[in-house]
Design a protein around this motif. Structure first.
Motif, PDB file in Angstrom:
ATOM      1  N   LEU A  33      39.215  23.040   7.131  1.00  0.00           N
ATOM      2  CA  LEU A  33      40.023  23.142   8.353  1.00  0.00           C
ATOM      3  C   LEU A  33      39.439  22.276   9.465  1.00  0.00           C
ATOM      4  O   LEU A  33      40.184  21.657  10.235  1.00  0.00           O
ATOM      5  CB  LEU A  33      40.157  24.599   8.788  1.00  0.00           C
ATOM      6  N   GLY A  34      38.107  22.190   9.547  1.00  0.00           N
ATOM      7  CA  GLY A  34      37.483  21.325  10.558  1.00  0.00           C
ATOM      8  C   GLY A  34      37.902  19.871  10.356  1.00  0.00           C
ATOM      9  O   GLY A  34      38.116  19.133  11.320  1.00  0.00           O
ATOM     10  N   SER A  35      38.032  19.455   9.113  1.00  0.00           N
ATOM     11  CA  SER A  35      38.382  18.054   8.821  1.00  0.00           C
ATOM     12  C   SER A  35      39.811  17.719   9.219  1.00  0.00           C
ATOM     13  O   SER A  35      40.090  16.608   9.676  1.00  0.00           O
ATOM     14  CB  SER A  35      38.208  17.769   7.317  1.00  0.00           C
ATOM     15  N   ILE A  36      40.723  18.675   9.049  1.00  0.00           N
ATOM     16  CA  ILE A  36      42.134  18.360   9.358  1.00  0.00           C
ATOM     17  C   ILE A  36      42.532  18.831  10.758  1.00  0.00           C
ATOM     18  O   ILE A  36      43.707  18.776  11.134  1.00  0.00           O
ATOM     19  CB  ILE A  36      43.101  18.936   8.289  1.00  0.00           C
ATOM     20  N   ALA A  37      41.522  19.293  11.523  1.00  0.00           N
ATOM     21  CA  ALA A  37      41.790  19.683  12.914  1.00  0.00           C
ATOM     22  C   ALA A  37      41.707  18.447  13.809  1.00  0.00           C
ATOM     23  O   ALA A  37      41.179  17.407  13.415  1.00  0.00           O
ATOM     24  CB  ALA A  37      40.753  20.716  13.358  1.00  0.00           C
ATOM     25  N   ASP A  38      42.209  18.586  15.026  1.00  0.00           N
ATOM     26  CA  ASP A  38      41.999  17.549  16.043  1.00  0.00           C
ATOM     27  C   ASP A  38      40.739  17.923  16.807  1.00  0.00           C
ATOM     28  O   ASP A  38      40.592  19.079  17.244  1.00  0.00           O
ATOM     29  CB  ASP A  38      43.187  17.520  17.020  1.00  0.00           C
ATOM     30  N   GLU A  77      33.986  15.686  12.813  1.00  0.00           N
ATOM     31  CA  GLU A  77      34.925  14.995  13.714  1.00  0.00           C
ATOM     32  C   GLU A  77      36.283  15.021  13.035  1.00  0.00           C
ATOM     33  O   GLU A  77      36.577  14.179  12.174  1.00  0.00           O
ATOM     34  CB  GLU A  77      34.477  13.551  13.964  1.00  0.00           C
ATOM     35  N   GLY A  78      37.071  16.027  13.355  1.00  0.00           N
ATOM     36  CA  GLY A  78      38.357  16.224  12.686  1.00  0.00           C
ATOM     37  C   GLY A  78      39.277  15.020  12.859  1.00  0.00           C
ATOM     38  O   GLY A  78      39.238  14.356  13.893  1.00  0.00           O
ATOM     39  N   VAL A  79      40.097  14.750  11.828  1.00  0.00           N
ATOM     40  CA  VAL A  79      40.982  13.577  11.876  1.00  0.00           C
ATOM     41  C   VAL A  79      42.451  13.972  12.087  1.00  0.00           C
ATOM     42  O   VAL A  79      43.326  13.113  12.109  1.00  0.00           O
ATOM     43  CB  VAL A  79      40.839  12.722  10.592  1.00  0.00           C
ATOM     44  N   GLY A  80      42.705  15.283  12.216  1.00  0.00           N
ATOM     45  CA  GLY A  80      44.095  15.722  12.398  1.00  0.00           C
ATOM     46  C   GLY A  80      44.819  15.813  11.065  1.00  0.00           C
ATOM     47  O   GLY A  80      44.326  15.300  10.050  1.00  0.00           O
ATOM     48  N   ILE A  81      45.995  16.449  11.054  1.00  0.00           N
ATOM     49  CA  ILE A  81      46.625  16.696   9.749  1.00  0.00           C
ATOM     50  C   ILE A  81      47.168  15.423   9.087  1.00  0.00           C
ATOM     51  O   ILE A  81      47.442  15.425   7.897  1.00  0.00           O
ATOM     52  CB  ILE A  81      47.698  17.820   9.766  1.00  0.00           C
ATOM     53  N   VAL A 219      52.289  36.565   4.195  1.00  0.00           N
ATOM     54  CA  VAL A 219      51.819  35.677   5.254  1.00  0.00           C
ATOM     55  C   VAL A 219      52.735  34.454   5.288  1.00  0.00           C
ATOM     56  O   VAL A 219      53.132  33.938   4.248  1.00  0.00           O
ATOM     57  CB  VAL A 219      50.322  35.317   5.061  1.00  0.00           C
ATOM     58  N   SER A 220      53.104  34.044   6.526  1.00  0.00           N
ATOM     59  CA  SER A 220      54.017  32.900   6.671  1.00  0.00           C
ATOM     60  C   SER A 220      53.460  31.907   7.670  1.00  0.00           C
ATOM     61  O   SER A 220      52.788  32.303   8.628  1.00  0.00           O
ATOM     62  CB  SER A 220      55.370  33.325   7.250  1.00  0.00           C
ATOM     63  N   LEU A 221      53.773  30.654   7.448  1.00  0.00           N
ATOM     64  CA  LEU A 221      53.485  29.639   8.468  1.00  0.00           C
ATOM     65  C   LEU A 221      54.469  28.487   8.361  1.00  0.00           C
ATOM     66  O   LEU A 221      55.067  28.253   7.314  1.00  0.00           O
ATOM     67  CB  LEU A 221      52.025  29.170   8.400  1.00  0.00           C
ATOM     68  N   GLU A 222      54.641  27.777   9.488  1.00  0.00           N
ATOM     69  CA  GLU A 222      55.487  26.579   9.564  1.00  0.00           C
ATOM     70  C   GLU A 222      54.599  25.369   9.356  1.00  0.00           C
ATOM     71  O   GLU A 222      53.516  25.286   9.961  1.00  0.00           O
ATOM     72  CB  GLU A 222      56.076  26.427  10.967  1.00  0.00           C
ATOM     73  N   GLY A 223      55.036  24.446   8.540  1.00  0.00           N
ATOM     74  CA  GLY A 223      54.252  23.229   8.325  1.00  0.00           C
ATOM     75  C   GLY A 223      54.271  22.315   9.538  1.00  0.00           C
ATOM     76  O   GLY A 223      55.068  22.495  10.463  1.00  0.00           O
ATOM     77  N   GLY A 224      53.367  21.336   9.537  1.00  0.00           N
ATOM     78  CA  GLY A 224      53.383  20.286  10.560  1.00  0.00           C
ATOM     79  C   GLY A 224      52.759  20.677  11.879  1.00  0.00           C
ATOM     80  O   GLY A 224      52.881  19.939  12.862  1.00  0.00           O
ATOM     81  N   GLY A 225      52.066  21.813  11.936  1.00  0.00           N
ATOM     82  CA  GLY A 225      51.433  22.240  13.196  1.00  0.00           C
ATOM     83  C   GLY A 225      50.121  21.531  13.435  1.00  0.00           C
ATOM     84  O   GLY A 225      49.742  20.602  12.709  1.00  0.00           O
ATOM     85  N   ARG A 226      49.402  22.021  14.455  1.00  0.00           N
ATOM     86  CA  ARG A 226      48.175  21.338  14.855  1.00  0.00           C
ATOM     87  C   ARG A 226      47.029  22.331  14.845  1.00  0.00           C
ATOM     88  O   ARG A 226      47.191  23.479  15.280  1.00  0.00           O
ATOM     89  CB  ARG A 226      48.420  20.798  16.264  1.00  0.00           C
ATOM     90  N   LEU A 227      45.880  21.902  14.337  1.00  0.00           N
ATOM     91  CA  LEU A 227      44.674  22.732  14.409  1.00  0.00           C
ATOM     92  C   LEU A 227      43.772  22.109  15.472  1.00  0.00           C
ATOM     93  O   LEU A 227      43.670  20.879  15.565  1.00  0.00           O
ATOM     94  CB  LEU A 227      43.929  22.724  13.072  1.00  0.00           C
ATOM     95  N   THR A 228      43.143  22.955  16.254  1.00  0.00           N
ATOM     96  CA  THR A 228      42.261  22.456  17.313  1.00  0.00           C
ATOM     97  C   THR A 228      40.821  22.790  16.948  1.00  0.00           C
ATOM     98  O   THR A 228      40.508  23.948  16.642  1.00  0.00           O
ATOM     99  CB  THR A 228      42.624  23.127  18.661  1.00  0.00           C
ATOM    100  N   GLY A 229      39.953  21.776  16.979  1.00  0.00           N
ATOM    101  CA  GLY A 229      38.538  21.960  16.632  1.00  0.00           C
ATOM    102  C   GLY A 229      37.942  23.156  17.355  1.00  0.00           C
ATOM    103  O   GLY A 229      38.324  23.462  18.486  1.00  0.00           O
ATOM    104  N   THR A 230      36.985  23.815  16.706  1.00  0.00           N
ATOM    105  CA  THR A 230      36.433  25.040  17.269  1.00  0.00           C
ATOM    106  C   THR A 230      34.967  25.196  16.828  1.00  0.00           C
ATOM    107  O   THR A 230      34.413  24.294  16.198  1.00  0.00           O
ATOM    108  CB  THR A 230      37.302  26.255  16.828  1.00  0.00           C
ATOM    109  N   THR A 231      34.359  26.324  17.169  1.00  0.00           N
ATOM    110  CA  THR A 231      32.997  26.612  16.692  1.00  0.00           C
ATOM    111  C   THR A 231      33.080  27.760  15.699  1.00  0.00           C
ATOM    112  O   THR A 231      33.778  28.741  15.951  1.00  0.00           O
ATOM    113  CB  THR A 231      32.085  26.984  17.873  1.00  0.00           C
ATOM    114  N   ILE A 232      32.379  27.617  14.586  1.00  0.00           N
ATOM    115  CA  ILE A 232      32.425  28.652  13.547  1.00  0.00           C
ATOM    116  C   ILE A 232      31.015  29.165  13.283  1.00  0.00           C
ATOM    117  O   ILE A 232      30.101  28.377  13.011  1.00  0.00           O
ATOM    118  CB  ILE A 232      33.037  28.085  12.243  1.00  0.00           C
TER     119      ILE A 232
END
Ligand code: S3P
Length: 440
Positions: A33-38, A77-81, A219-232
């Protein structure tokens, strides 16, 4: 190949306080998830095991800048989806079913083709459980005999679907949730039994909207959304802690504290099972960190009784059955485990691996297609084959707390997939393990 053997002498005292390494499931997901986040994701407590390092290397190969791991610290350094690049070569997943199945979900919806392969064990593990539901999204995947790795994945535009899972598998569910991010429209997944929900929790942590109906297990989700970098903050892995929990419970003198352990209710089945057996376990200092429940676990020597494992506990303790079988062998009376056919397709056939090893130690065991029946009693010594399975190797090391003689465990190199420095940590609380390695 290096052949690693553990020579384990009986010991009777387990005491002290330890923090076992980071959770494997959460570590894999933090990289994905970190990789595909912004933006930047910082991971603390990352498991520096061979399995999770495969996931990390795969995303580096797809153009993601990842620094570390450095003492459990990783910076992504996430590259976005839409930012992953075609890997320069086939991606090697080693021994890791989680890496292969979760990456299949990510790769199916890319604009490039890719290939995933693994070691001998992984090359014999079933993959149609992910390729079949992924094909409903429009994914195109070719495999050996339509079942086994290597996976040839032909990137395609996916479309969200309504999917009822046939098996209770968090790997399958997570694979499909990841594919759903890259798909057009909405995906809904229904699972047949509750299983680990780290992907769902982490998606929320990255700000991705998901809708959950926990009662209907949807569980449901819509495709094409955005993940925002975070701390884990990765908690200590309950699956690794389980070896120490059982060791302290069966030791003549056991008093052990395990700190910062992930006790997410979809993972803590082993605690309920040991509680049913009469183990003296207390969880203290419960707190929530980054959407995951953690706590400190105190265990003392216990008189264990045999139990019938409740069906609904099976998925919640799926990785802990090797060491649970050791607890059962040390308990008064009979323990019965059924509905656990998934154990046959783990890193080894864990029903057979445990039955063979326990019989070598003089324990009476019956097997079924979906489980085992174990008669508690005396444990002797002998030579055990771990079948290259990390959890089988560590489980038999735990048997040394009740064994009358030395246990020699062969083929232990894969302990490094999930639990680097297992031997030194175990010896620091009272185990007596000598590790030797031979080139063959
Ligand atoms: C995992 C899920 C489990 C487990 C594996 C890790 C995960 O597999 O055995 O070690 O991280 O999702 P299944 O969900 O296929 O049972």
């Amino acid at each position: 190949m290096v052949a690693t053997t553990y020579s384990v002498q009986p010991s009777q005292v387990i005491e002290g306080a330890v923090r076992v390494p980071g959770d494997k499931s959460i570590s894999h997901r933090s990289i994905i998830l970190g990789s595909i986040a912004d933006g930047i994701t910082k991971v603390n407590g990352f498991l520096e095991g061979e399995d999770t390092l495969k996931t990390l290397a795969a995303f580096q190969n797809m153009g993601v800048k990842i620094a570390g791991p450095n003492n459990g610290g990783v910076i992504i350094e996430g590259v976005g989806i839409n930012g992953l690049l075609k890997p320069s070569e086939a991606l090697f997943m080693g021994n890791s079913g989680t890496a292969m199945r979760l990456l299949a979900g990510v790769l199916a919806g890319q604009k490039f083709d890719s290939q995933l392969y693994g070691d001998d064990s992984l090359s014999n593990r079933p993959m149609s459980r992910v390729s079949e539901p992924l094909s409903e999204f429009g994914a195109v995947i070719e495999m050996e005999n339509e079942e086994y790795p290597p996976l040839k994945i032909f990137g395609n535009q996916l479309t969200g679907v309504n999917c009822e899972l046939k098996i209770a598998s968090a790997q399958v569910k997570s694979c499909l949730l990841l594919a759903a991010i890259f798909a057009k429209g909405k995906t809904t997944i229904t699972e047949p039994a509750l299983c680990r929900d780290h992907t769902e929790r982490m998606l929320k942590g990255f700000g991705y909207r998901i809708d959950q109906d926990t009662i209907a297990r949807k569980v449901s989700l819509e495709g094409g959304g955005r993940l925002t970098g975070t701390t884990i903050e990765v908690p200590a892995d309950i699956s690794s802690a389980a070896f120490f929990i059982v060791a302290a419970a069966i030791a003549r003198n056991g008093k052990l504290k395990l700190t910062d352990v992930g006790i997410n209710p979809t993972r803590s089945g082993i605690l309920s099972l040991l509680d049913l057996m009469g183990a003296r376990i207390v969880v203290e200092n419960k707190r929530e960190v980054g959407g995951e429940l953690i706590g400190d676990i105190l265990v003392r020597s216990s008189v264990l009784k045999g139990i019938v494992v409740p069906k609904e506990s099976v998925a919640l303790a799926i990785d802990e059955f090797p060491v649970f079988c050791i607890a059962a062998a040390c308990a008064e009376g009979r323990t019965i485990l059924r509905h656990a056919e998934e154990l046959r397709v783990k890193e080894s056939d864990r029903i057979e691996s445990m039955a063979i090893g326990l019989r070598t130690l003089g324990v009476k065991v019956k097997t079924f297609s979906d489980g085992l029946e174990i008669e508690g009693g005396v444990i002797g010594g002998g030579e055990i084959d771990s079948f290259s399975d990390h959890r089988i190797a560590m489980a038999f090391a735990v048997a040394s707390l009740k064994a009358s003689q030395k246990i020699l465990i062969k083929d232990c190199a894969n302990v490094a997939t999930s639990f680097p420095r297992f031997v030194s940590l175990a010896n620091s609380v009272g185990f007596n393990i000598t590790e030797s390695s031979d080139k063959n």
